[in-house]
Design an enzyme around this catalytic site. Structure first.
Site: not given
Lengths: 348, 348, 348, 348
Positions: C147, C240
């Site tokens: 990810c 993120h």
């Protein structure tokens, strides 16, 4: 008091309450941590290697290298602080007491036993008499209240004595450390409130009745009031905030209530016990006080902060309490109990 | 209904409530934002240049380039949504109404005026009759409740009708967006609770009595119950959580209460108003529900989530409510009011 | 494409990635979740009873009552989405592939296998050719990147093509959902940063080299650049954030870089795959953008947001990327891969 | 040293840095806060009535009742700590210095002036010689670095001396208190990262060059290295976390680097200045250390914590630093400077 410190063992030493015991007992004038015990998984390892230390001060040097023992009643220290999980605390603590150990426990298991003091030294030191009813020849079990109940009972005690209390309604916003470690997942609490804590409301509705009860002829007569509790978890590290409504027996005033709170002082203060707060209750006049981050550490986390006392439309008055759940509400509270026992020569 | 959309102006368009109006009215089937107005400081600038946009979706394209106007009653749109600060809302809104504008306001200033509806379309659509009492020849002022009151009144309405309510005690844990932008400093709320919100408790204790009151002969007879409110700010972005205790006139049961909640449907649902939630109330059986992060957006933020219904030791029952404070509790609630007015041909 | 939907099974269906698969596949035009599989502990229970659902939308009705199966290759659906924990994913996924299933996996286990595509449909659709090298007669394994790597490679792809890239340095601030559920304890992250995520830096330094590599003669020639990664966990739910420095082979300018980003469009966009973002990359000019709470859901969480492109004193340029770690970086990314495979008739 | 304490005045006493000065100077062995000065708005009021106190310990009693003065150079105390906002600090500080006051400032205005020391007592005590170049007959201005630069320069100093440094790349995750009060809105930072802090990157790229420069013939020769900085705001109350990459002139090893850090000790340690940390640098071996909540208060917030030293693919090594931004990075750092000046008899 002899100049030598009483050796102490911590059960459940690697858990969050166990860690607080070790942190608070560092440089304690009367007690010294000589043994640490934990689950089989940790036993045999050095403390510093087995623990996932989450306190904001380092592991005290002397404890750091202690080898962890099993939670079996073959320890050398006679004074035992238990931070065990309630799934095993009941049996383990009884095993220790029956072998002559003085057990001061943070667990819920024995709190409501008829012969076990649910001790708050400022409130019910005379409940220590219950120990005589215990079946153990020499050892004993003493318990402290649930971390959400301690703030409430300290605030209520002077009110019960001065005005009589009939009804209490309380809604809590509780800190995360109350759930232990790892406890609450970050995914569950950031930008959120969890309006439920398993078993907490029942404890808050029952424990205060025993704590505020009277020792009478070998037992406790519970205080006869009704309490309603609603418990919530919020994104606060330490410190429980409680919104309280109270209905009194006698008519009183805001000024009188503040006065009895500010004048409240009890046996731990008279005895100058090392962990006793100078004032068990601090009242704040600022309109948006108390707040957990600002007030949880008052008097080293051993006092409660109160504010916003005002009239209520349904009860007589309402106010807000802050108390530190892992200091006054756990390890610090238990240490104060042991100090009281030691000063009364109940611990040799 | 004509196929052309009603042009709409937003007062206080750059503030947090103003932004929500613009966000929620994007692609609205009946209304179209044609004008935005704000303080002198912003007037004359393009909207996208004056606003500090804090919503999680982009500024709608058509609004983005509108030039901001002054908050003076010379706008072309007759329907006005006001997200003005209460320091100026009172006079400005009255000035608009007296010039023939239909003002739907989120501000507190006119809420308790005798001739102004404090409107919740599911609860008191008949209060719109009050408009006839207003001194304005053609314009009018309609207000919506405080963001903390809306969840409570929606939960109480079916209970008042079915069982009668005598006493209500409520403790709130309110989201940060309720304080506007920039509002609460991050230094004040991270790892903290603020047990005080200025003026909020008085609003929660008074507004529901009018909202739940009866229109009678040109005025409102307030509901005669007592409410006690305690209001706290917590580290939640959006969504107010409320712990409620209720005492009923008639004996009832957990099952009956859930039933009246689940069956609750009112005029906005019958009229299929565009912003009406399909079900105004959603009850959850999960032991730790409702939670603000999970449930605030239910039915696009226009419904309330309820859970944890259980008996209380002091009142009859207690439960937990979640509602979205800037959607149902502000812009969305006001839009629903305007939809009701439009469907009743009160807006031309 | 036939009008009937391809039946799909989810492995690890109760975990956080499994839940995202189920949420994102609700009303998917091509795929339908027909089977859910999880650990022995959950197998045999209804999905809604076994899962601790943490998404902010309810469990899709059809999945809610499915009975959970074991993760064994006797399922009816041929298309398998795997959100299995890496401790078991390796063997289980291979077992499925060898029985003829099409496995699209979010786990790290097979990512770096020579014959397994590490697929990002906008970047390396031709890597699907690797499947022919796999030893399975009919089934196959396709993987998606970590990810934290996905945002980086999407931002880098057009730069590699247009200017050539020599060096990349990246520091991440990663959302909590990347650690699964319960994942990170609230006591570890509130008022804190954890400057370490196990295994993450190694993945970020290696996976992009394969993803950006060339398919050549049955294998992948890795891109020959050096990447340095430092990974941190911060108190953000999803999304993120990555601070990136890049050194190019060819001299370029801020304007040219923005242009290649804004013009970037690839096979999923041409094929109009259902989950493809309209624009894989959105560039923002605002000085304090992008931010995870505001931009993680851009293009339904399938695009990356970039901002703050500026010259660097050591490398050539630096900039900031936001990508959604559980949508584009997990379930959504895997679904897009399956859509590509389906459109290429690699899935029957 | 005489037994009487040096009287001290605080400029900007009600701001967040001013409050820290007052908190840290409570019971200081050498200095005593005798005067507090602030903006016109506050002047004339008692300190406790004008301040919005946000520290977690109460206002020191003696300061609490001081009447706030104007920030004009007619104060009795000759030693002045300035926590003024940079919008006015430049002129006000110069006015004080020209009237013979010793000004130790936290503001950016005079930091880069050729004749003003940018002082870190462990690094460049000899820069105090610059005072002689100042145009003031008796007074002087001494400045301390930006709160994000201080951690970096303390970590770099022993590396520069032992191995030579060529390039430094740093990405910060900075605490909220660095933005003052009210500073960052809670709505901007909960569940979020802001990848921008106005002016911060430029300061981090320039200030270290002067701090680590050499005093030579009445001026400073800047260190000739290149620094790249990227600055982010995260949801942490206090403490700046920095991810650093360094390229050295000489080849070295992890062990050698740790050794020079652990052995680092300088003039404040030799002089045993009251606020000097025992060790300016603490290195931690734990894989996920340092963390701001755990390490920001190390050595009373005056030391830096370092960890995760490891090889880098692009530079030579990378590591993580934590330092306390409002103690070492502001008020505490300034007090240490004044202690150094006093011990060198530069303050009468």
């Amino acid at each position: 008091m002899s100049s030598e410190k009483t050796p102490v063992a911590i059960l459940g030493a690697t858990g969050s309450v166990g860690q607080r015991f070790i942190q608070l007992l560092d440089n304690h004038p009367w007690f010294e941590v000589k043994e640490v015990a934990a689950s089989e998984k940790s036993a045999g390892k050095k403390y510093k290697e087995a623990v996932n230390w989450i306190q904001s001060t380092p592991i005290p040097g002397k404890v750091s290298d202690l080898v962890i023992k099993n939670c079996k009643p073959n320890l050398k220290s006679k004074l035992i602080f238990s931070g065990l999980d309630s799934s095993i605390a009941g049996e383990v603590e009884a095993a220790f007491a029956s072998k002559g150990y003085y057990v001061v426990s943070n667990s819920k298991n024995h709190r409501m036993d008829n012969d076990v003091p649910l001790l708050v030294p400022e409130i019910n030191p005379e409940h220590l008499e219950l120990i005589k009813q215990q079946k153990y020849s020499k050892g004993c079990i003493v318990t402290i209240p649930n971390c959400s109940a301690i703030g409430l009972v300290l605030a209520l005690k002077p009110l019960v004595d001065a005005f009589g209390v009939e009804q209490v309604s309380v809604v809590t916003m509780q800190g995360l450390s109350g759930a232990g470690y790892p406890g609450v997942s970050s995914l569950d609490i950031i930008d959120n409130v969890i309006p439920f804590i398993g078993g907490e409301e029942a404890k808050m509705e029952s424990e205060p009745l025993k704590i505020l009860g009277k020792y009478n002829n070998g037992g406790i007569e519970n205080l006869k009031i009704k309490i309603s509790a609603q418990c919530n978890r919020v994104a606060v590290m330490d410190g429980h905030t409680e919104c309280v409504q109270v209905k009194f027996k006698k008519k009183t005033s805001v000024e009188e209530i503040k006065e009895v709170w500010e004048n409240f002082s009890a046996e731990p203060q008279k005895l100058k016990l090392p962990s006793a707060p100078e004032n068990p209750i601090h009242y704040f006049e600022e309109i948006n006080y108390p707040q957990p981050r600002i007030h949880r550490n008052i008097d080293k986390g051993m006092a409660v902060a109160i504010g916003r006392l005002r009239e209520d439309t349904l009860f007589d008055y309402k106010f807000v309490i802050i108390s530190h759940n892992t200091i006054r509400g756990a390890a610090g509270g238990a240490i104060l109990c042991a100090e009281l026992m030691k000063s009364k020569r109940l611990i040799e």
